[in-house]
Enzyme design. Structure first.
Site, mmCIF file in Angstrom:
data_model
loop_
_atom_site.group_PDB
_atom_site.id
_atom_site.type_symbol
_atom_site.label_atom_id
_atom_site.label_comp_id
_atom_site.label_asym_id
_atom_site.label_seq_id
_atom_site.Cartn_x
_atom_site.Cartn_y
_atom_site.Cartn_z
ATOM 1 N N ASP A 339 -3.364 -9.751 4.939
ATOM 2 C CA ASP A 339 -3.252 -8.316 4.658
ATOM 3 C C ASP A 339 -2.182 -7.656 5.516
ATOM 4 O OD1 ASP A 339 -5.622 -8.383 2.958
ATOM 5 O OD2 ASP A 339 -6.713 -8.649 4.824
ATOM 6 N N SER A 364 0.410 -3.479 8.489
ATOM 7 C CA SER A 364 -0.994 -3.735 8.229
ATOM 8 C C SER A 364 -1.319 -2.994 6.944
ATOM 9 C CB SER A 364 -1.850 -3.209 9.371
ATOM 10 O OG SER A 364 -3.194 -3.232 8.994
ATOM 11 N N ARG A 365 -1.633 -3.743 5.895
ATOM 12 C CA ARG A 365 -1.732 -3.101 4.581
ATOM 13 C C ARG A 365 -3.039 -2.343 4.377
ATOM 14 N NH1 ARG A 365 0.309 -8.225 3.132
ATOM 15 N NH2 ARG A 365 2.538 -8.079 3.440
ATOM 16 N N VAL A 366 -4.088 -2.701 5.082
ATOM 17 C CA VAL A 366 -5.364 -2.025 4.832
ATOM 18 C C VAL A 366 -5.950 -1.341 6.059
ATOM 19 C CG1 VAL A 366 -5.990 -3.518 2.901
ATOM 20 C CG2 VAL A 366 -6.654 -4.178 5.208
#
Ligand code: ATP
Ligand code: MG
Length: 502
Positions: A339, A364-366
């Site tokens: 992620d 950090s995608r989430v």
């Protein structure tokens, strides 16, 4: 008593007719070839994939290849003890490792056997090392931060519990240091940790365990170690063994952090095995299923929803790059499975910017969904400001005549970079992070020498903790920086700066 010959014949015929053989011939086989930790076994027609096999001299093996007339097995023990013609027994079980709280504080090998000299592990349960990852319906998106205690990460690349965040960089750029600091920072935060060492030097693992003990972090940590000295089969199963232990805790509703240090060496061990098992090599000689190797591992990290206990596994896989090349085969694979990534740069590391996080290539995608509001509020423009700074910095190398606004951006950028420097074993709470970044963004340090920044912040924190502990407690409790507290802080910081300058 006499028996007639024709009676004997009929008796024998009867017996032959009723003969039912009880010995399952499929349960024992014989070794055809053995070497390099691999054995080819004849006669195990019914063996399952990943089934545990027993060889003589207490050597265990695992079925990896199901061929038409033989099975290929990897050995978890000394292969020089095994000879051609040796008998191999099936166990009808896939490979399992011990799980549960008895493993906390222990160092074990890839099969879960203790190697720390602290005696037997009194476990109550084992689990198979391969398992189907939790389905989409049992999962939930991240909502609780996994605090690393590292300013640059918690502010710009926040990680949520249940997330998979890759740590990637060349050798000796501080990858392990980030993972270890993160483990140490979980103290008192109700997170259990598993550190899996794959293909590393024995001495590094020993040192690392010492460091964890020193910081009182072993009480909630299990170390699974398959060092470079160990056979490729053990290095191959080590991460699966680790995540299996983590899963047991996750299903009990606990939050778990697992570090795989590192998956590049894991891929190499798997490549070795595959070539020895005569699987056809693909790109860079890795077998075709190397992507599946890591995806089925990392998919097992997740955040479970309330109905399923609400536990989580946060995974921090580590990948070593060659000359900063994140577009190589294994790095691109793992980047696409995770992620987000924390990219560490050799140049930054060597120039003294440690942790050497490249804020432009890290993401950090989430995680921002789980970030504490106060940290989020003060650091939202950080990434852009640093990007601007780096762009201008490259440009400023050529021209000497810079206008004032450019100079200001450069100076502020340099101060921000300084604020993001952090030593090892020097974690910051989210309240401290909030205040340090807030102070930088107030620009009260922009007229200081960069070398003074840390001293200034240190003094400031001491003074705030003494005189404004209510504000700090308030931020700690509410996780937000209210307008009221912001005003008080601004005042206090400015006052401190005035006193500092005089
Ligand atoms: P390898 O590729 O060998 O596994 P690595 O990328 O894991 O290396 P580390 O072993 O974590 O790197 O760190 C390399 C060296 O840099 C160590 O001596 C460590 O003490 C030092 N180091 C790491 N992070 C920091 C930091 N934030 N401040 C100061 N020194 C650091
Ligand atoms: Mg390392």
């Amino acid at each position: 008593m006499t028996i007639k010959s024709n009676e004997i014949a009929s008796l024998i015929k009867e017996q032959i007719k009723n003969y039912s053989h009880k010995v399952e011939t499929n349960d024992v086989g014989t070794v055809v070839t053995v070497g390099d930790g691999i054995a080819s076994v004849y006669g195990l027609d019914k063996a399952m994939l990943s089934e545990l096999l027993i060889f003589p001299h207490d050597v265990y093996g695992m079925v990896m290849n199901l061929n038409e007339d033989s099975v290929g097995a990897i050995l978890f023990g000394n292969d020089s003890l095994i000879e051609e013609g040796d008998i191999v027994k099936r166990t009808h079980k896939v490979v399992e490792v011990p799980v549960g709280d008895a493993l906390l504080g222990r160092v074990v090998n890839a099969l879960g056997h203790p190697i720390d000299g602290l005696g037997e592990i009194k476990y109550e349960k084992t689990r198979p090392i391969e398992r189907i990852a939790p389905g989409v319906m049992t999962r939930k998106s991240v909502d609780t931060p996994l605090e690393t205690g590292i300013k640059a990460i918690d502010s710009m690349i926040p990680i949520g519990r249940g997330q998979r965040e890759l740590i990637i960089g060349d050798r000796q750029t501080g990858k392990t240091a980030i993972a270890i600091d993160t483990i140490i920072n979980q103290k008192g935060k109700d997170v259990l940790c598993v550190y899996v060492a794959i293909g590393q030097k024995n001495s590094s693992v020993v040192q690392l365990v010492e460091k964890l003990k020193e910081h009182d972090a072993m009480s909630y940590t299990t170390v699974v170690s398959a060092t470079a000295a160990e056979l490729a089969p053990l290095q191959y199963i080590a991460p699966y063994a680790g995540v299996t232990m983590a899963e047991e805790w996750m299903e009990k509703g606990k939050d778990v952090l697992i570090v795989y240090d590192d998956l590049s060496k894991h891929a190499v061990a798997y490549r070795t095995l595959s070539l020895l098992l005569k699987r056809s090599p693909g790109r860079e000689a890795y077998p075709g299923d190397v992507f599946y190797l890591h995806s089925r591992l990392l998919e097992r990290a997740c955040r479970l929803s309330k109905e399923y206990g609400g536990g989580s596994i946060t995974a921090l896989p580590i990948i070593e790059t060659q000359a900063g090349d994140i577009t190589a085969y294994i790095p691109t694979n793992v980047i696409s499975i995770t992620d987000g990534q924390i990219f560490l740069q050799t140049e930054l590391f060597n120039s003294g910017q440690r942790p050497a996080i490249d804020s432009g290539l890290s993401v950090s995608r989430v995680g921002s969904a789980a970030q504490f509001k106060c940290v989020k509020a003060v650091s939202k423009s950080l990434k852009i400001e640093l990007a601007n700074f780096h762009e201008l910095q490259a440009f400023a190398q050529f021209g000497s005549d810079l206008d004032d606004s450019t100079k200001k951006i450069l100076k502020h950028g340099a101060i921000l970079m300084e604020v993001l420097k952090q030593k090892q074993y020097d974690a910051r709470t989210f309240v401290e992070q909030t205040i340090e970044i807030y102070t930088a963004q107030l620009r009260v340090m922009d007229d200081l020498e960069t070398s003074e920044v840390n001293k200034f912040l240190e003094g400031l924190m001491v003074s705030l903790k003494k005189d404004y502990s209510k504000v700090l407690d308030d931020i700690y409790e509410t996780k937000i920086l209210s307008k009221e507290n912001e005003d008080i802080l601004t005042e206090a910081i400015k006052k401190y700066k005035e006193a500092y300058s005089n």
